[in-house]
Design a protein around this motif. Structure first.
Motif, short mmCIF file in Angstrom:
data_model
loop_
_atom_site.label_atom_id
_atom_site.label_comp_id
_atom_site.label_asym_id
_atom_site.label_seq_id
_atom_site.Cartn_x
_atom_site.Cartn_y
_atom_site.Cartn_z
N TRP A 216 0.81 -1.21 0.00
CA TRP A 216 0.00 0.00 0.00
C TRP A 216 0.85 1.27 0.00
O TRP A 216 0.38 2.32 -0.42
CB TRP A 216 -0.92 0.01 1.23
CG TRP A 216 -2.06 -0.96 1.13
CD1 TRP A 216 -2.33 -1.81 0.10
CD2 TRP A 216 -3.10 -1.16 2.09
NE1 TRP A 216 -3.46 -2.54 0.35
CE2 TRP A 216 -3.96 -2.17 1.57
CE3 TRP A 216 -3.39 -0.62 3.33
CZ2 TRP A 216 -5.09 -2.63 2.26
CZ3 TRP A 216 -4.51 -1.06 4.02
CH2 TRP A 216 -5.35 -2.05 3.49
N CYS A 217 2.06 1.17 0.48
CA CYS A 217 2.96 2.35 0.56
C CYS A 217 4.31 2.00 -0.08
O CYS A 217 5.32 1.86 0.62
CB CYS A 217 3.16 2.78 2.01
SG CYS A 217 1.65 3.11 2.91
N PRO A 218 4.36 1.85 -1.39
CA PRO A 218 5.63 1.47 -2.04
C PRO A 218 6.75 2.47 -1.83
O PRO A 218 7.92 2.10 -1.89
CB PRO A 218 5.24 1.35 -3.53
CG PRO A 218 3.99 2.16 -3.66
CD PRO A 218 3.27 2.06 -2.35
N ASP A 219 6.40 3.73 -1.56
CA ASP A 219 7.44 4.74 -1.34
C ASP A 219 8.20 4.51 -0.04
O ASP A 219 9.27 5.10 0.17
CB ASP A 219 6.83 6.14 -1.31
CG ASP A 219 6.28 6.56 -2.66
OD1 ASP A 219 6.68 5.94 -3.66
OD2 ASP A 219 5.46 7.50 -2.71
N ALA A 220 7.65 3.66 0.84
CA ALA A 220 8.34 3.37 2.10
C ALA A 220 9.61 2.57 1.87
O ALA A 220 10.54 2.62 2.69
CB ALA A 220 7.41 2.60 3.05
N ARG A 221 9.67 1.83 0.78
CA ARG A 221 10.86 1.03 0.49
C ARG A 221 12.04 1.93 0.20
O ARG A 221 12.05 2.69 -0.76
CB ARG A 221 10.58 0.12 -0.71
CG ARG A 221 11.76 -0.69 -1.19
CD ARG A 221 12.10 -1.78 -0.19
NE ARG A 221 11.01 -2.73 -0.02
CZ ARG A 221 10.84 -3.49 1.04
NH1 ARG A 221 11.70 -3.40 2.04
NH2 ARG A 221 9.83 -4.34 1.12
N GLY A 222 13.05 1.88 1.08
CA GLY A 222 14.26 2.66 0.89
C GLY A 222 14.20 4.08 1.40
O GLY A 222 15.12 4.86 1.16
N ASP A 223 13.14 4.43 2.15
CA ASP A 223 13.03 5.81 2.60
C ASP A 223 14.00 6.15 3.72
O ASP A 223 14.23 7.32 4.00
CB ASP A 223 11.59 6.12 3.05
CG ASP A 223 11.20 5.43 4.35
OD1 ASP A 223 11.84 4.42 4.70
OD2 ASP A 223 10.26 5.89 5.03
N LEU A 224 14.60 5.15 4.36
CA LEU A 224 15.57 5.44 5.42
C LEU A 224 16.78 6.16 4.85
O LEU A 224 17.24 7.16 5.40
CB LEU A 224 15.99 4.13 6.11
CG LEU A 224 16.78 4.27 7.42
CD1 LEU A 224 16.56 3.03 8.28
CD2 LEU A 224 18.26 4.45 7.18
N VAL A 225 17.30 5.67 3.73
CA VAL A 225 18.45 6.31 3.09
C VAL A 225 18.06 7.64 2.47
O VAL A 225 18.78 8.63 2.57
CB VAL A 225 19.08 5.38 2.04
CG1 VAL A 225 20.16 6.10 1.25
CG2 VAL A 225 19.65 4.14 2.70
#
Length: 315
Positions: A216-225
């Motif tokens: 549901w929130c694909p933008d969450a993938r890799g948002d830490l970096v």
């Protein structure tokens, strides 16, 4: 015949220095290789897939194996932050020794994934809730009550807009999330089920819920970096240090740690073809399998337990 002449100390010293003269062996002026070591490239790939948006909360989980299996699933899915509320049980010396053995066995389950997670432990639910609020998380607690919202795709519209940060709470095996945590939760959620079974295994439920959040929130993938470069830099330093412990590797690592933009991520985290995995199959099982393939008949294993009252269907 004439004996060979012994080399003088000066000649030996000169020979030794010339043998170590290539840049790959020098200590101070070694040039880095064209590509970072595979282990560092793998770590960089994992880091670029980590999320800061979702956190996992394990509340009062009693079975150590279940908890370790949950951690393994969460780490594999890209979760970085885990909050653990310890169960309120009496810690006797005997229980402590038993738990120690369970933790040792659990290492085989987790594959030591806890080394790559940022974990915080709390003695009380109240302390954990306070830390989640301080971190800006919206608390979603897994619950099967009628008031809980279904995490089904046909119900996705009711979850819009999605919170900026979500802490997903998973309760213990017997009675789920505590009343205190449910009272503090901003929302109760559950997974749709279509069979006779009333609940999922703890690790399975965690993995399915987390994957649903990522879907549901694909933008969450890799948002830490992308959104938290300082936190990502700290993790990179910890991971690179864990992966390069000997002095030679550490010297090589220092260049890539100072220039993380030069560490090229891998295209695929899966093992390359031909890279053999370490087998965890017990020797006895291997022996029996080999015998079956060869057509040999094996004697049936003796069953333990008498005919009194300890049978499998007793109780």
């Amino acid at each position: 015949p004439r004996l060979p002449r012994r080399r003088t100390m000066a000649e030996a010293s000169s020979s030794s220095s010339s043998a170590s003269s290539p840049s790959s062996r020098s200590s101070g002026s070694a040039e880095p290789e064209a590509h970072a070591p595979h282990r560092l490239r793998r770590a960089e790939t994992v880091l670029r897939g980590r999320t800061q948006r979702f956190a996992l909360v394990l509340e009062r989980v009693l079975d150590s194996h279940n908890q370790q299996a949950v951690l393994r699933s969460a780490e594999a899915l890209g979760i970085q932050h885990v909050f653990v509320v310890d169960p309120p049980v009496q810690r006797t010396e005997r229980e402590g020794e038993k738990n120690k053995k369970q933790r040792e066995m659990a290492l085989k389950i987790t594959k030591s994934c806890f080394k790559w997670l940022s974990m915080r432990t709390f003695e009380t639910t109240e302390g954990c809730v306070a830390a989640l609020r301080e971190g800006g998380y919206t608390i979603w607690a897994s619950d099967l009550a009628d008031c809980a919202d279904c995490l089904g795709n046909d119900n996705r519209a009711s979850f819009e807009p999605m919170p900026n940060k979500i802490a997903l709470v998973i309760g213990r095996e017997s009675d789920g999330v505590s009343a205190e945590m449910l009272a503090a939760a901003d929302r109760r959620v559950f997974l749709p089920m279509f069979g006779f079974t009333e609940s999922f295994n703890l690790s399975v439920a965690t993995a399915l819920m987390l994957q649903r959040l990522f879907d549901w929130c694909p933008d969450a993938r890799g948002d830490l970096v992308a959104n938290h470069p300082e936190s990502a830099g700290e993790l990179r330093g910890q991971w690179f240090g864990e992966l390069t412990r000997n002095p030679t590797a550490a010297q090589t690592m220092s260049h890539w740690l100072a220039h993380p933009d030069e560490v090229e991520p891998l295209a695929d985290l899966r093992r390359p073809e031909g890279d053999e995995r370490i087998s965890w199959v017990p020797k006895k099982i291997k022996k029996r399998e080999a015998a079956v393939l060869e057509g040999k008949e094996l004697p049936e294993r003796k069953r333990t337990g008498g005919g009194g009252g300890g049978g499998d269907g007793g109780g």
